[in-house]
Design a protein around this motif. Structure first.
Motif, PDB file in Angstrom:
ATOM      1  N   LYS A  41       0.842  -1.201   0.000  1.00 15.87           N
ATOM      2  CA  LYS A  41       0.000   0.000   0.000  1.00 15.87           C
ATOM      3  C   LYS A  41       0.872   1.244   0.000  1.00 15.87           C
ATOM      4  CE  LYS A  41      -3.807  -1.982   0.001  1.00 15.87           C
ATOM      5  NZ  LYS A  41      -5.069  -1.885  -0.630  1.00 15.87           N
ATOM      6  N   ASN A  48       1.693   6.961  -6.522  1.00 13.03           N
ATOM      7  CA  ASN A  48       0.652   7.948  -6.828  1.00 13.03           C
ATOM      8  C   ASN A  48       1.121   9.369  -6.551  1.00 13.03           C
ATOM      9  OD1 ASN A  48      -1.111   6.065  -7.676  1.00 13.03           O
ATOM     10  ND2 ASN A  48      -2.357   6.023  -5.817  1.00 13.03           N
ATOM     11  N   ILE A  52       1.819  12.665  -9.311  1.00  5.08           N
ATOM     12  CA  ILE A  52       1.321  14.036  -9.225  1.00  5.08           C
ATOM     13  C   ILE A  52       2.482  15.011  -9.098  1.00  5.08           C
ATOM     14  CG2 ILE A  52      -0.063  15.627  -7.837  1.00  5.08           C
ATOM     15  CD1 ILE A  52      -1.644  13.103  -6.892  1.00  5.08           C
ATOM     16  N   LEU A 162      -2.938  15.720 -15.494  1.00  6.15           N
ATOM     17  CA  LEU A 162      -3.271  15.069 -14.222  1.00  6.15           C
ATOM     18  C   LEU A 162      -4.753  14.764 -14.097  1.00  6.15           C
ATOM     19  CD1 LEU A 162      -1.196  16.758 -11.419  1.00  6.15           C
ATOM     20  CD2 LEU A 162      -1.338  14.343 -11.963  1.00  6.15           C
ATOM     21  N   ILE A 173     -16.177   7.451 -21.868  1.00  2.00           N
ATOM     22  CA  ILE A 173     -16.645   6.102 -21.533  1.00  2.00           C
ATOM     23  C   ILE A 173     -18.129   6.132 -21.209  1.00  2.00           C
ATOM     24  CG2 ILE A 173     -16.482   4.254 -19.826  1.00  2.00           C
ATOM     25  CD1 ILE A 173     -13.498   4.770 -19.699  1.00  2.00           C
ATOM     26  N   ARG A 198       1.043   5.251 -14.926  1.00  2.00           N
ATOM     27  CA  ARG A 198       0.186   4.717 -13.866  1.00  2.00           C
ATOM     28  C   ARG A 198      -0.249   3.293 -14.211  1.00  2.00           C
ATOM     29  NH1 ARG A 198      -5.168   4.920 -13.695  1.00  2.00           N
ATOM     30  NH2 ARG A 198      -5.265   6.498 -15.309  1.00  2.00           N
ATOM     31  N   ILE A 202       0.409  -0.212 -12.347  1.00  2.00           N
ATOM     32  CA  ILE A 202      -0.707  -1.023 -11.855  1.00  2.00           C
ATOM     33  C   ILE A 202      -0.509  -2.480 -12.264  1.00  2.00           C
ATOM     34  CG2 ILE A 202      -3.146  -1.547 -12.316  1.00  2.00           C
ATOM     35  CD1 ILE A 202      -3.753   1.362 -12.040  1.00  2.00           C
ATOM     36  N   MET A 211      -9.464  -5.397 -12.235  1.00  2.00           N
ATOM     37  CA  MET A 211      -9.950  -4.553 -13.310  1.00  2.00           C
ATOM     38  C   MET A 211     -10.878  -5.264 -14.287  1.00  2.00           C
ATOM     39  SD  MET A 211      -6.462  -2.386 -13.799  1.00  2.00           S
ATOM     40  CE  MET A 211      -7.092  -1.199 -14.950  1.00  2.00           C
ATOM     41  N   THR A 214     -11.772  -5.139 -18.714  1.00  2.00           N
ATOM     42  CA  THR A 214     -10.843  -4.107 -19.167  1.00  2.00           C
ATOM     43  C   THR A 214      -9.426  -4.486 -18.778  1.00  2.00           C
ATOM     44  OG1 THR A 214     -12.587  -2.562 -18.632  1.00  2.00           O
ATOM     45  CG2 THR A 214     -10.441  -1.637 -19.165  1.00  2.00           C
TER      46      THR A 214
ATOM     47  N   THR C 319      -8.385  -2.009  -1.099  1.00  2.00           N
ATOM     48  CA  THR C 319      -8.508  -0.970  -2.118  1.00  2.00           C
ATOM     49  C   THR C 319      -9.940  -0.429  -2.121  1.00  2.00           C
ATOM     50  OG1 THR C 319      -6.895  -2.165  -3.427  1.00  2.00           O
ATOM     51  CG2 THR C 319      -8.100  -0.415  -4.541  1.00  2.00           C
ATOM     52  N   ILE C 365     -18.922   4.472  -9.888  1.00  2.00           N
ATOM     53  CA  ILE C 365     -18.775   4.679 -11.338  1.00  2.00           C
ATOM     54  C   ILE C 365     -18.360   3.379 -12.014  1.00  2.00           C
ATOM     55  CG2 ILE C 365     -17.451   5.901 -13.102  1.00  2.00           C
ATOM     56  CD1 ILE C 365     -17.286   8.249 -11.188  1.00  2.00           C
ATOM     57  N   SER C 371     -15.446   0.047 -17.745  1.00  2.00           N
ATOM     58  CA  SER C 371     -14.216   0.485 -18.411  1.00  2.00           C
ATOM     59  C   SER C 371     -13.498   1.588 -17.649  1.00  2.00           C
ATOM     60  CB  SER C 371     -14.520   0.997 -19.811  1.00  2.00           C
ATOM     61  OG  SER C 371     -14.938  -0.060 -20.612  1.00  2.00           O
ATOM     62  N   THR C 372     -14.254   2.306 -16.821  1.00  2.00           N
ATOM     63  CA  THR C 372     -13.605   3.414 -16.107  1.00  2.00           C
ATOM     64  C   THR C 372     -12.589   2.928 -15.084  1.00  2.00           C
ATOM     65  OG1 THR C 372     -15.465   3.409 -14.581  1.00  2.00           O
ATOM     66  CG2 THR C 372     -15.518   5.039 -16.335  1.00  2.00           C
ATOM     67  N   ILE C 373     -12.472   1.630 -14.937  1.00  2.00           N
ATOM     68  CA  ILE C 373     -11.469   1.109 -14.009  1.00  2.00           C
ATOM     69  C   ILE C 373     -10.070   1.529 -14.436  1.00  2.00           C
ATOM     70  CG2 ILE C 373     -11.189  -1.099 -15.170  1.00  2.00           C
ATOM     71  CD1 ILE C 373     -11.486  -1.321 -11.549  1.00  2.00           C
ATOM     72  N   ILE C 374      -9.902   1.925 -15.685  1.00  2.11           N
ATOM     73  CA  ILE C 374      -8.551   2.389 -16.071  1.00  2.11           C
ATOM     74  C   ILE C 374      -8.163   3.657 -15.315  1.00  2.11           C
ATOM     75  CG2 ILE C 374      -8.459   1.363 -18.392  1.00  2.11           C
ATOM     76  CD1 ILE C 374      -9.053   4.137 -19.497  1.00  2.11           C
ATOM     77  N   LEU C 375      -9.133   4.287 -14.663  1.00 10.32           N
ATOM     78  CA  LEU C 375      -8.790   5.475 -13.873  1.00 10.32           C
ATOM     79  C   LEU C 375      -8.397   5.119 -12.440  1.00 10.32           C
ATOM     80  CD1 LEU C 375     -11.597   7.817 -15.162  1.00 10.32           C
ATOM     81  CD2 LEU C 375      -9.247   7.667 -15.912  1.00 10.32           C
ATOM     82  N   LEU C 376      -8.312   3.810 -12.165  1.00  8.12           N
ATOM     83  CA  LEU C 376      -7.911   3.353 -10.841  1.00  8.12           C
ATOM     84  C   LEU C 376      -6.597   4.003 -10.426  1.00  8.12           C
ATOM     85  CD1 LEU C 376      -8.652   1.187  -8.685  1.00  8.12           C
ATOM     86  CD2 LEU C 376      -7.098  -0.323  -9.870  1.00  8.12           C
ATOM     87  N   GLN C 377      -6.537   4.442  -9.200  1.00  4.86           N
ATOM     88  CA  GLN C 377      -5.327   5.046  -8.627  1.00  4.86           C
ATOM     89  C   GLN C 377      -4.953   6.375  -9.268  1.00  4.86           C
ATOM     90  OE1 GLN C 377      -3.920   3.856  -6.047  1.00  4.86           O
ATOM     91  NE2 GLN C 377      -4.528   1.726  -5.968  1.00  4.86           N
ATOM     92  N   SER C 378      -5.865   6.992 -10.013  1.00  7.03           N
ATOM     93  CA  SER C 378      -5.491   8.259 -10.631  1.00  7.03           C
ATOM     94  C   SER C 378      -5.872   9.412  -9.720  1.00  7.03           C
ATOM     95  CB  SER C 378      -6.166   8.409 -11.991  1.00  7.03           C
ATOM     96  OG  SER C 378      -7.549   8.635 -11.817  1.00  7.03           O
ATOM     97  N   PHE C 379      -5.291  10.554 -10.022  1.00  2.00           N
ATOM     98  CA  PHE C 379      -5.543  11.766  -9.260  1.00  2.00           C
ATOM     99  C   PHE C 379      -7.013  12.135  -9.337  1.00  2.00           C
ATOM    100  CE2 PHE C 379      -5.441  16.525  -9.304  1.00  2.00           C
ATOM    101  CZ  PHE C 379      -5.102  16.687  -7.982  1.00  2.00           C
ATOM    102  N   LEU C 380      -7.582  11.955 -10.532  1.00  2.00           N
ATOM    103  CA  LEU C 380      -8.999  12.277 -10.721  1.00  2.00           C
ATOM    104  C   LEU C 380      -9.870  11.426  -9.799  1.00  2.00           C
ATOM    105  CD1 LEU C 380     -11.002  13.899 -12.601  1.00  2.00           C
ATOM    106  CD2 LEU C 380     -11.265  11.764 -13.823  1.00  2.00           C
TER     107      LEU C 380
END
Lengths: 255, 236, 409
Positions: A41, A48, A52, A162, A173, A198, A202, A211, A214, C319, C365, C371-380
């Motif tokens: 973790k 992460n 940034i 970012l 999407i 990123r 991952i 995931m 996808t 997570t 979401i 498909s939005t799982i690609i944003l996992l761990q992102s700042f957004l």
């Protein structure tokens, strides 16, 4: 060129900013390791944070440093050296100094507090991000003459990569959810180096199992030699294109 | 020797230099003057290769400067420096420049006279404006170049340092070509042999100081120039 | 109850009281073990000396005790079933059984009990067999202390470690099962106890049961199995103090509960699984004092689950703590510890004064647009989660723990 690079690198390394940056990175890493008791973790947290921090810090620092060095670059240009060598001296010195500070701060923290298993991936990603955003910053700084405008542009671009870009992905999407778009997730991320780093990470830490479809499609892509080659080529292009634009601008620039 | 031939330079649509023809020979100390925005700085930048020009050519010792950067070995340039790299030591700056220029026969007279040795280990970021000016001057002379281009050399210097520099310039005059810009006409009056007057991107005149003074019957360069400019204005 | 007492009586007393002793040595004939069995009377004991016996298809038709000395090897040469138990009250103790046959049509096992009861299979080592120990329509059997390791073959040619079918009142204790298809497999097995087993690295499930009611699972470890543990269509299950570890993969679960009713899960430990518990169509189950750590999803609940009760569980460094695909919440979350809880406890009663919402916005979401799982761990994603905390909109309104604990249990 090597000599100039050496002196310029030393100059940057001795700046207070670099000291503060290095210490900050180290403290953040150590903090993440000691706050949670789980190593994986903490490493995800560190990565992460780097995703940034590196783009923003590298861009703002590089751009403002180039503006600060205008007089000295001009003096160098009156010396019997080709322009491209001066460009690369200043680019490389900037990159060397940033990398040295970042990698030693992160590396030290990782070696002290973890078993070092993700050291390499984190180093590779940090290096790519630094090179990419330094190249982009050079392009910005040599294209825009006004300092404030240049720094503003770099901040905007940083925020774009970012958050805004990911927001666009999200909307895309959502609107395309009727179609089987799982395949295109990875394609979308090719256009954003932060996303690319990123996702590479991952898949290194194996969160990818979360995931679903996808993830499975992306894992197949990234896992294949063609896929990983493409990804690294794209990352190299992310360095190459901005850099060549920056060189072009610099060679023609009036000082 | 610097030979500027039919030099044209435009920034976008704005034409800054419109056909400059000048020959600066060995032994000359040419004072480059003109009002703000008449192209003084641009001319210097063209000679140094800091900016590209559209038509015409500049020859240094008979060779076009467009052949490559080697001609800059022959030039010593004293710039108006805002700042040097902040954390570089003065000694490192000289070391680096020596490595770049690779010249054996060094002229360290100014370096010694300005007592820069004492502050060798200070960072360049800590130096005052006057000291930076001294550093720039010492650098320009250090490599014994055939041509010296000095941009506002005495600006910011204290009177003693200013005298040292002026002495140095006159002393070097014999086997060098020297181009100086300065707003302080009294300084030019003391050291320059020629005056190169630019107006709106063209050479208004290029004469020896003595000729100029004789023509206008003035003792001082400042007054001479003022009179010429006044005449111009009345004519137009 | 009478049957049970009889069973105990048999297990602990009968073999030592009755019977003659027979000795088998490797060179004493073509099929020395079978020959000795044929000569023996009921309740005799046969002692088999160490050695490599290329003897399979051993049929035991009368109550006998077979004891191996220093693990004699019984080799099925990849063709035959090794021991077939065709009588009640048979004990197999201390053998090494290797290379059973394998087939697409028959379930060939190292040891198979055919519709008989009171078998005891103890202290054996099983290697490279198709099925390990197979109980078919058998009752009151004890399978204890066996080391079972499957073959290195593809999944179609690998059977289960301990396989029970249509049986009841069996005891599966302290076995160690590896590299089989399913570690322990139950179908129509009731009132059985499975305790202290270790099932790791099996190709499909560590534990797999269907239509098996009223069974108890205690203190077992299921680790790093291909798809974790799957249990389906059963009721009145007790699962206590089991460990579900490192079941990691895109279709792998700590435990998959499908159509499970009236069951209880106490003090289980879920660590490093893709999904700690995946629930589909589960009702009236109690989840108390379980520990979820380092999972991708701690809980993943289909909207088809209702009346389940989660109390005093610890959720740490997962997570995602909770994900569900529906907007109506029919389950109760109360008094759990959530490490992501950021509230406060002014009245010092040990419970936070604000409710905790275990499902964050990104989870919401992702449930809607995978498909939005690609944003996992992102700042957004971090930004969105902060937003959701302030203004819940994409997660179910009443999905919350109103009494989150301030400290873990």
């Amino acid at each position: 060129m090597i000599k100039i690079t050496k002196y310029l690198t030393l100059n940057i390394l001795k700046s207070k900013f670099m000291l503060v940056y290095g210490v900050l990175l180290f403290v953040i890493c150590v903090g993440l390791f000691t706050l949670g008791n789980d190593q994986d973790k903490a490493i995800i947290g560190i990565h992460n944070t780097l995703l940034i921090l590196i783009p923003i810090v590298v861009m703002i620092y590089t751009v403002s440093h180039i503006y600060q060095s205008t007089d000295f670059i001009r003096l160098l240009l009156t010396q019997p050296i080709q322009r491209k060598y001066i460009f690369f001296s200043q680019f490389l010195s900037n990159v060397f100094a940033l990398l040295l500070v970042q990698l030693s701060a992160i590396g030290l923290a990782l070696v002290l507090f973890s078993d070092g298993s993700f050291l390499f991936s984190i180093m590779v990603n940090s290096t790519f991000l630094t090179l990419i955003f330094s190249a982009i910053s050079n392009w910005i700084a040599f294209s825009i003459d006004e300092k404030v405008k240049g720094i503003g542009t770099s901040i905007l671009l940083g925020i774009y990569f970012l958050a805004i870009y990911d927001g666009i992905i999200l909307m895309l999407i959502q609107t395309m959810s009727e179609y089987p778009i799982e395949k295109y997730g990875i394609t979308l991320s090719l256009f954003n180096p932060i996303d690319l780093c990123r996702i590479l990470f991952i898949f290194k830490i194996d969160i990818s199992a979360l995931m679903g479809l996808t993830g499975a499609i992306m894992e197949k892509f990234i896992g294949s030699s063609l896929g990983s080659t493409i990804i690294y080529i794209v990352l190299l292009l992310w360095i190459g294109f901005p850099l060549s634009f920056a060189v072009k601008k610099f060679l023609k620039k009036d000082y | 020797m610097i030979s500027v031939q039919n030099l044209h330079k435009k920034y976008g649509k704005h034409s800054v230099l419109q056909g400059i023809n000048v020959e600066l020979k060995k032994g000359m100390i040419a004072g480059l003057i003109g009002q703000n925005g008449t192209g003084k700085t641009t001319l210097i930048k063209c000679i140094l290769g800091l900016t590209e020009f559209q038509t015409g050519d500049i020859l240094i010792e008979g060779k076009s400067i467009q052949a490559g950067p080697e001609y800059r070995n022959k030039i010593g340039y004293m710039a108006q420096m805002g700042r040097y790299p902040e954390n570089m030591k003065l000694a490192q700056l000289f070391e680096m420049m020596k490595e770049i220029r690779d010249v054996k026969n060094l002229d360290e007279q100014l370096f010694e006279q300005f007592a820069l040795k004492k502050i060798e280990h200070q960072n360049l970021g800590q130096l005052s404006g006057g000291t930076i000016q001294k550093v720039s001057a010492a650098l320009a002379f250090m490599f014994n170049p055939e041509i010296l281009i000095l941009d506002e050399p005495t600006a910011g210097l204290d009177p003693v340092a200013s005298e040292i520099l002026k002495d140095k310039i006159t002393q070097e005059r014999e086997n060098k070509t020297i181009l100086i810009t300065s707003h302080i006409l009294n300084d030019l009056d003391e050291i320059a042999s020629h005056v190169l007057f630019l107006q709106e991107g063209k050479v208004l005149f290029f004469e020896t100081i003595n000729d100029l003074k004789e023509k206008n019957g003035q003792q001082k360069l400042g007054k001479t120039i003022a009179e010429i400019m006044l005449e111009k204005e009345i004519k137009s | 109850m009478n049957k049970f007492i009889l069973f105990l009586f048999i297990i602990f007393l009968v073999p030592s009281v009755y019977g003659k002793k027979w000795l088998v040595e490797p060179m004493s004939g073509q099929t020395p073990i079978q020959e000795t069995i044929n000569k023996a009377n009921a309740f005799d004991t046969i002692l088999v000396k160490a050695g490599h016996y290329k003897e399979a298809n051993i049929n035991i038709k009368i109550p006998l005790t077979l004891i191996g000395e220093n693990l004699p090897i019984l080799d099925g040469e990849l063709k035959h079933e090794i021991i077939s138990i065709l009588s009640d009250c048979v004990t197999i103790n201390g053998f090494k059984l290797i290379n059973s046959g394998f087939s697409d049509l028959e379930d060939i096992a190292a040891i198979k009990v055919y519709e008989k009861s009171f078998a005891r299979i103890l202290n054996n080592v099983l290697e490279n067999n198709f099925f390990g120990i197979y109980l078919s329509n058998s009752f009151y059997c004890l399978v204890q202390n066996n080391q079972i390791t499957g073959p290195n073959r593809e999944q179609n040619h690998v059977g289960n470690g301990v396989h029970c079918w249509k049986s009841a009142h069996n005891f599966i204790f302290s076995n160690n099962i590896k590299k089989q298809r399913d570690g322990i497999y139950f179908e129509f097995v009731k009132h059985s106890i499975i305790a202290n087993n270790h099932s790791e690295g099996n190709l499909r499930y560590g534990l797999h049961f269907m239509f098996s009611d009223s069974d108890t699972y205690y203190n077992n470890t299921f680790a790093a199995n291909g798809a974790g543990v799957a249990v389906m269509y059963s009721q009145f299950i007790m699962m206590v103090k089991n460990k579900f570890d490192k079941n990691w993969g895109s279709s792998s679960y700590g435990i998959l509960l499908k159509d499970i009713r009236d069951s209880k899960l106490y003090k289980n430990n879920f660590d490093k699984n893709t999904v700690g518990i995946f629930m589909d169509g589960c009702s009236r189950a109690d989840f108390i004092n379980n520990h979820f750590s380092n999972n991708g999803y701690a809980l993943r609940m289909q909207a088809s689950c209702d009346d389940n009760n989660f109390r005093f569980n610890n959720f740490m460094t997962n997570t995602f703590d909770y994900a569900t695909n529906g907007f109506t919440v029919l389950n109760t979350l109360k008094h759990n510890y959530w490490d992501k809880y950021q509230g406060y406890d002014l009245n010092k009663d040990g419970m936070g004064d604000l409710s905790y919402r275990p499902m964050n916005m990104l989870t919401g979401i992702i449930e809607e647009y995978p498909s939005t799982i690609i944003l996992l761990q992102s700042f957004l994603a971090d930004l969105l989660n902060v937003l959701e905390k302030i203004l819940p909109s994409l997660t179910p309104e009443n999905l919350k723990d109103d009494y989150p604990l301030m400290r873990k249990i």
